[in-house]
Scaffold this active site. Structure first.
Site, PDB file in Angstrom:
ATOM      1  N   LYS A  78      33.756  31.726  33.409  1.00 39.60           N
ATOM      2  CA  LYS A  78      34.916  32.606  33.497  1.00 39.60           C
ATOM      3  C   LYS A  78      35.916  32.239  32.400  1.00 39.60           C
ATOM      4  CE  LYS A  78      38.290  34.491  36.790  1.00 39.60           C
ATOM      5  NZ  LYS A  78      38.737  34.515  38.203  1.00 39.60           N
TER       6      LYS A  78
ATOM      7  N   SER B 135      39.729  39.013  39.894  1.00 42.03           N
ATOM      8  CA  SER B 135      39.756  38.742  38.473  1.00 42.03           C
ATOM      9  C   SER B 135      38.422  38.216  37.924  1.00 42.03           C
ATOM     10  CB  SER B 135      40.861  37.709  38.167  1.00 42.03           C
ATOM     11  OG  SER B 135      40.592  36.466  38.803  1.00 42.03           O
TER      12      SER B 135
ATOM     13  N   SER C 101      39.900  37.144  44.169  1.00 40.52           N
ATOM     14  CA  SER C 101      39.260  37.277  42.860  1.00 40.52           C
ATOM     15  C   SER C 101      37.786  36.915  42.825  1.00 40.52           C
ATOM     16  CB  SER C 101      40.011  36.426  41.830  1.00 40.52           C
ATOM     17  OG  SER C 101      41.285  36.972  41.582  1.00 40.52           O
TER      18      SER C 101
END
Length: 481
Positions: A83, A158, A182
């Site tokens: 990520k 996210s 997220s």
């Protein structure tokens, strides 16, 4: 297209078996995934900052270790991407912000170091909104990540890049993080698994506020057992993190290795909360869950009772929003003071509100959180698992920054529509989204499962048993059709 037709969408455990049998090398497995990225990533925009040289060197090193009988872990050779909030030495790490558009990391976060230490093969980064703000992956550096099941729709956020990459078969497993949903929201949107562990299971280090228990890091996979497999690597105590639990992640490896046990559902006490405290839920989401999840749980022998949780969740919105805003003020006050014009409006708004908070505001939020925790501690003596929608809506149009209305009910700001996930965050338990089915438009819907703190292994076993009964993850996305 079913998974048997597509090696890139096989499970991570199947990838491991193929590597162990010598059917495929780590370099060949990497090339398959690079080919998939070349095929679809321009339409999805899930994997960014790709570095083929780093990936190929890591794959070759994995093959050499295998030949010498010196594998670092069962995950040795699996392709992944980190990520873009995670520091990863040698990779561009933008955090989705123009402030860091040209930043190259010189060190690894604990999660990245553990994945690399396990011999995994990093391809690049997965896209994220600026500093992980919001459940829609869009930023001014790379643009939006699109949903592989319908590229006109959001992949969530996210961890939207990670979820979309998994759905499209660009990586074998992926890491993510979660404060307001997220991990859970993009998993629901992209038909994959997103697991939010109990705070302290996975180290947050390094970071600005290592004592904060609202944000956590966790695994994503196409299946529950794949998520458990990655968790077995990234979990465990760290000297750089003050709240991590003693020990390592070996208990999660057992979940990944063992066949799902359907007997865990027999007699399971499930609280079904269709509205998560009285929220508006899109009828298409509720229909999928009530037609697939609830009947399957009952058919498996679970006792399912319905409860809106309105009384139990009293005050929870303030208990989440206030400390979250305080965290934004602590982390981004300097950026907002100096370069607000290049920051996302959501980030500026949260930070500005956080700077206006008083000690009384923070004390009240702590009190409300403690009261809610006490109510849920009592509730979990009567039920084993809470089942609920992971998101209030199916994937929404990608050009919208956030959902303005849910089932006719206006949403006041970009946090409102995300409440189905984040209302459980302050309670400190483990939670996850597991694929459950599709709307009439073919959009994925995830079932959220929640347990009390420190029951992570139990929750994974329950979810694996449910997934075996409802293998919705096998439905490949339209972008591969």
């Amino acid at each position: 297209m079913q998974v048997t037709d597509d090696l890139c969408r096989a499970t991570a455990r199947e990838h491991i078996d193929l590597l162990a049998a010598g059917t495929i090398s780590a370099r060949e497995l990497l090339q398959l995934h690079l080919d998939r990225i070349d095929q679809v990533n321009d339409r999805v925009n899930a994997v960014v900052s790709i570095d083929r040289d780093i990936a190929e060197a890591a794959a070759d090193a994995s093959d050499a270790r295998r030949a010498a009988g010196q594998l670092r872990s069962p995950l040795d050779g699996l392709p992944t991407a980190f990520k873009d909030l995670e520091d990863a030495a040698g990779f561009r790490t933008t955090r989705g912000s123009r402030r860091f558009a040209d930043n190259i990391s010189t060190s690894d976060s604990d999660v990245v170091a553990r994945m690399r230490g396990a011999g995994m093969v990093p391809i690049g980064k997965t896209n994220t909104p600026e500093f992980g703000t919001g459940s829609h992956t869009i930023n001014d550096v790379f643009g939006p990540t699109r949903n592989p099941y319908d590229p006109t729709r959001s992949a969530g956020g996210s961890s939207g890049g990670a979820a979309a990459a998994l759905a499209a078969g660009m990586v074998s497993v992926a890491d993510g993080s979660d404060m307001g949903g997220s991990l859970r929201n993009p998993a629901s949107f992209c038909n994959v698994v997103g697991f939010r562990p109990t705070p302290g299971v996975v180290p947050m280090s390094p970071g600005g506020d290592l004592w904060n228990t609202l944000p956590v890091k966790g695994p994503m996979g196409r299946t529950v057992r794949d998520a458990a497999l990655l968790l077995s690597v990234i979990a465990g105590e760290s000297p750089r993190s003050p709240i991590t639990f003693p020990g390592d992640g070996s208990r999660f490896a057992r979940v990944a290795e063992e066949a799902p046990d359907q007997s865990i559902l027999a007699g399971l006490r499930v609280l079904w909360s269709p509205s998560v405290g009285g929220l508006a839920i899109d009828p298409a989401v509720r229909r999928v869950l009530e037609e697939r999840a609830v009947p399957e749980l009952r058919a498996a022998g679970a006792t399912v009772i319905e409860n809106s949780l309105e009384a139990e969740l009293a005050g929870i919105d303030e208990a989440f929003r206030t400390p979250r805003a305080h965290g934004y003020a602590a982390g981004f006050r300097d950026a907002v003071a100096t370069t607000p014009e290049i920051l996302a409006p959501e980030l500026v708004a949260n930070t500005t509100w956080g700077l206006s908070l008083t000690a009384t505001d923070l004390a009240r939020a702590d009190e409300l959180r403690t009261q809610a925790f006490a109510r849920f501690a009592e509730l979990f003596t009567e039920v084993d698992v809470i089942a609920a929608p992971a998101a209030t809506v199916p994937p929404f149009p990608v050009e919208e920054r956030w959902v303005r209305e849910v089932d006719g009910v206006p949403q006041n700001d970009y946090l409102d529509w995300m409440r189905a996930a984040w209302r459980f965050t302050p309670l400190g338990g483990a939670s996850m989204s597991v694929p459950c089915g599709f709307t009439d438009e073919g959009l994925p819907v995830g079932l959220q499962l929640v347990t009390a703190p420190r029951r992570d292994e139990f929750l994974l076993r329950v979810a694996a048993a449910f997934e075996e009964r409802v293998p919705a993850w096998r439905e490949a996305p339209a972008i591969l059709g």
